[in-house]
Enzyme design. Structure first.
Site: not given
Ligand SMILES: [Zn+2]
Ligand SMILES: [Zn+2]
Length: 670
Positions: A356, A385, A403, A405, A407, A538
């Site tokens: 992010c 992580r 991910q 991912d 945004h 997100h």
């Molecule tokens: Zn995020």
């Protein structure tokens, strides 16, 4: 004459009862059938013992086996007590600690008597037998209110140091209750069934043992934990055992090995070694997803693995999330033999635990106008992580993951529409990936949170409206709101897939965030010429590639649809005279873009069939003398045993080519 209590039942009727009356008395007054079926009572919203007298005017609902969730929790908690009593009967000197209900059963943590090692699986049959004896004795489970000091004195006298320690830490205002079953006592909040005999002696099974630290802290003594599964009746238990067996057959770790997809090893705890065949699956999935995102107006980016600790401080991760981050000094290691490798004085950097902040930094490059929004930045973002070793599980729970991912930076007035569009995209992708059913849940504000109630009302309402606008706030989509389960900065939508054996997996998520754009000072120029904060959505659809591929393996039991299969066809010869033709067939299939292997070994065809079935190859192409002469192929799809179909080579190539097209490019199963 004492005052009467008014007891209101769910149908609205009211009964006047004497003080001292219990829910069991009310059940008996209604009818013998209900008296028998009632397991516990919901009194003013709280689940209580059916034998516990009313304390005033009350709302009463009786809990029976039909209230499956409550009923299962009750019996599982009871089984845990029966387990503890049985263990203490068989192994005097064993200390009891905690024993809660779990998702499919219960466990109890014991401190074995001095000199005795932890419990083993060999102990379980004898303990099960003793549990059945405890159930057969049918002793009432009696709730008693005790003083804290009496409880401590009692447990100290019994040599029960753990319980004696624990009671002193219960909150001062808590009513301390002990549950008695015959002579056996446990410190417990309850509630419980009326007697041990209400449990079905054929509806539980002890499943395994493990170590567990007292109160989950590794500085504390190691306890011995016994797990069991517990149900309302034998039929439920048997169905559960069948499900477990089915799940074990589908275990992605085992299938991953059989199909040579990946491995894990101690030198890289929680990071996956993808083998060529496994990475074919990854690449096919990634390419598919990339096409979907391109078509949906996303722009793909790639951001740094390592960023300065000061950047993580600014984003708030350093304060809230540091224990889950891998920290690396920005320093050249000392190469001298003597002295430490690192001075300890280098600036700290950290491997990204999420993408992010880096996406905000890209958004902040150059001035953005309201006309530029929404901006949808996607990244196949690899993150680390720091999960404890014990929490890792195959490729489902790892420390390094990638991910899918993205945004979405948008204006406040675009949130509902962007979330609606996301819901549609995700629906299309889940269906194309072969999941027919999934549930949408709205996780609402938690106790600890940022922001005002008005902001939360607004944020929750927007997500609700977006799902309604997508036409999916319905029972068919398992629509449900989960109080208290949102993140501390925003509510979120969760998407839970149901797999082929009915298990659910949360994979997708979307949440609207105004905190991070604020912290990192992201802005756009609005129509009024002023700087405004964008909202940051997100979102993920698959979650992570590692876990999602694990889910796909278990969902399909390794039998991937052809477009994902690592090897889409194997050409297997019956006689060596067909070898030359076999090479021709392989070349024709490869030219059509298929992943194909030849098996020309001098082995029996049944041997070859078994081997490639184990590897879940979807199509076996069998070639003998006749096929070579007639330029045909005998096609044996996986799982159809001896059934085979003979096709001309051209027709076969075209059929397999169509079958192997990804779902967005072709006619699946044509
Ligand atoms: Zn995020
Ligand atoms: Zn208990």
């Amino acid at each position: 004459m004492s005052e009467m209590f008014s007891i209101r039942l769910p149908d609205g009727s009211v009964r006047e009862v004497e003080p001292g009356t219990t829910p069991a008395d009310v059940a008996a007054a209604i009818g013998p059938g209900l008296a028998k079926a009632a397991m516990a009572a919901r009194v003013n919203g709280e689940v209580r013992d059916i034998m516990r007298p009313f304390e005033g005017d009350s709302e009463l609902a009786l809990i029976t086996a039909r209230d499956e969730k409550e009923a299962l929790e009750l019996v599982r908690h009871d089984y845990a007590h029966v387990l503890a009593e049985a263990v203490q009967n068989l192994f005097p000197g064993t200390q009891i600690t905690f024993g809660p209900a779990t998702e499919d059963g219960f466990y109890y943590d014991f401190a074995p008597a001095p000199g005795r090692g932890p419990f083993t699986e060999e102990d379980l049959p004898a303990i099960e037998e003793e549990m059945r004896r405890v159930i057969a004795r049918d002793a009432p489970l009696v709730r008693e209110v005790w003083s804290r000091d009496d409880v401590r004195a009692y447990f100290e006298k019994q040599g029960e140091a753990f319980k004696a320690e624990w009671v002193m830490e219960l909150p001062a205002d808590e009513t301390i209750t002990m549950y008695r079953s015959g002579d056996w006592l446990d410190l417990c909040r309850g509630p419980h069934l009326a007697t041990t005999g209400r449990l079905d002696p054929q509806a539980f099974k002890l499943t395994r043992v493990s170590g567990a630290y007292w109160r989950g802290d590794q500085k504390n003594p190691m306890l011995s934990r016994i797990y069991g599964t517990g149900w309302l009746n034998r039929k439920q238990l048997e169905a559960h055992l069948v499900r477990l067996e089915e799940a074990a057959k589908r275990d992605h770790r085992r299938i991953g090995q059989d199909m040579d997809l990946f491995h894990l090893q101690a030198e890289a705890q929680g990071s996956v070694f993808w083998h060529p065949k496994g990475f074919v699956v990854w690449r096919a999935l990634e390419a598919y997803l990339r096409r979907k995102l391109d078509a949906a107006g996303y722009q793909e980016v790639k951001t740094p693995q390592l960023m300065d600790a000061r950047q993580w401080e600014q984003s708030g991760h350093w304060g809230k999330y540091r224990e889950n981050m891998f920290v690396v000094p920005d320093e050249v290691p000392n190469t001298e033999e003597e002295g430490p490798v690192l001075s300890g004085e280098g600036d700290l950097m950290a491997l990204k635990p999420m993408n992010c902040p880096a996406h905000v930094l890209i958004f902040k490059q150059g001035i953005k106008s309201y006309r530029d929004l929404p901006i949808r930045l996607a990244e196949m973002g690899t993150c680390h992580r720091n999960e404890p070793h014990g929490a890792l599980h195959g490729i489902l729970r790892v420390r390094q993951f990638t991910q899918d991912d993205a945004h979405i930076f948008c204006r406040a007035d675009q949130v509902i529409e962007e979330v609606r569009i996301f819901c549609d995209l995700l629906d299309e992708i889940y269906r194309e990936l072969g999941f027919e059913s999934y549930a949408i849940k709205l996780a609402l504000r938690p106790e600890q949170r940022f922001g005002t109630d008005a902001e939360w009302d607004h944020a929750e309402q927007e997500l609700r409206e977006a799902v309604r606008a997508a036409g999916r706030a319905t029972a068919e989509y398992g629509w449900e709101e989960l109080p208290g389960e949102g993140a501390f900065y925003a509510p979120k939508l969760e998407f839970h897939l149901t797999d082929a054996i009915g298990r659910t997996w949360q994979v997708g998520t979307i949440q609207a965030d105004t905190v991070l754009p604020e912290r990192l000072d992201a802005s756009y120029v609005a129509e009024d010429g002023q700087r405004h904060r964008p909202v940051m959505l997100h979102r993920a659809i698959l979650g992570t590639f590692e876990r999602f591929i694990g889910i796909l393996i278990e969902h399909h039991a390794g039998r991937f649809p052809a477009w994902l299969a690592p090897v889409q066809a194997v050409v297997a010869t019956i006689v060596s005279e067909a070898d030359a033709y076999a090479r021709e067939v392989v070349a024709a299939l490869e030219a059509a873009g298929l992943r194909v292997e030849a098996d020309l070994r001098n082995e029996k065809i049944n041997y070859k069939v078994r081997e490639h079935s184990l590897k879940k190859v979807p199509n076996l192409l069998v070639l003998g003398r006749r096929e070579a002469e007639e330029r045909t192929v005998a096609l044996r799809p996986l799982g159809t045993d001896a059934r085979q179909e003979v096709l001309p080579l051209d027709a076969l190539v075209e059929r397999l080519r169509l079958e192997a097209l990804p779902p967005d490019l072709g006619m699946l199963g044509a």
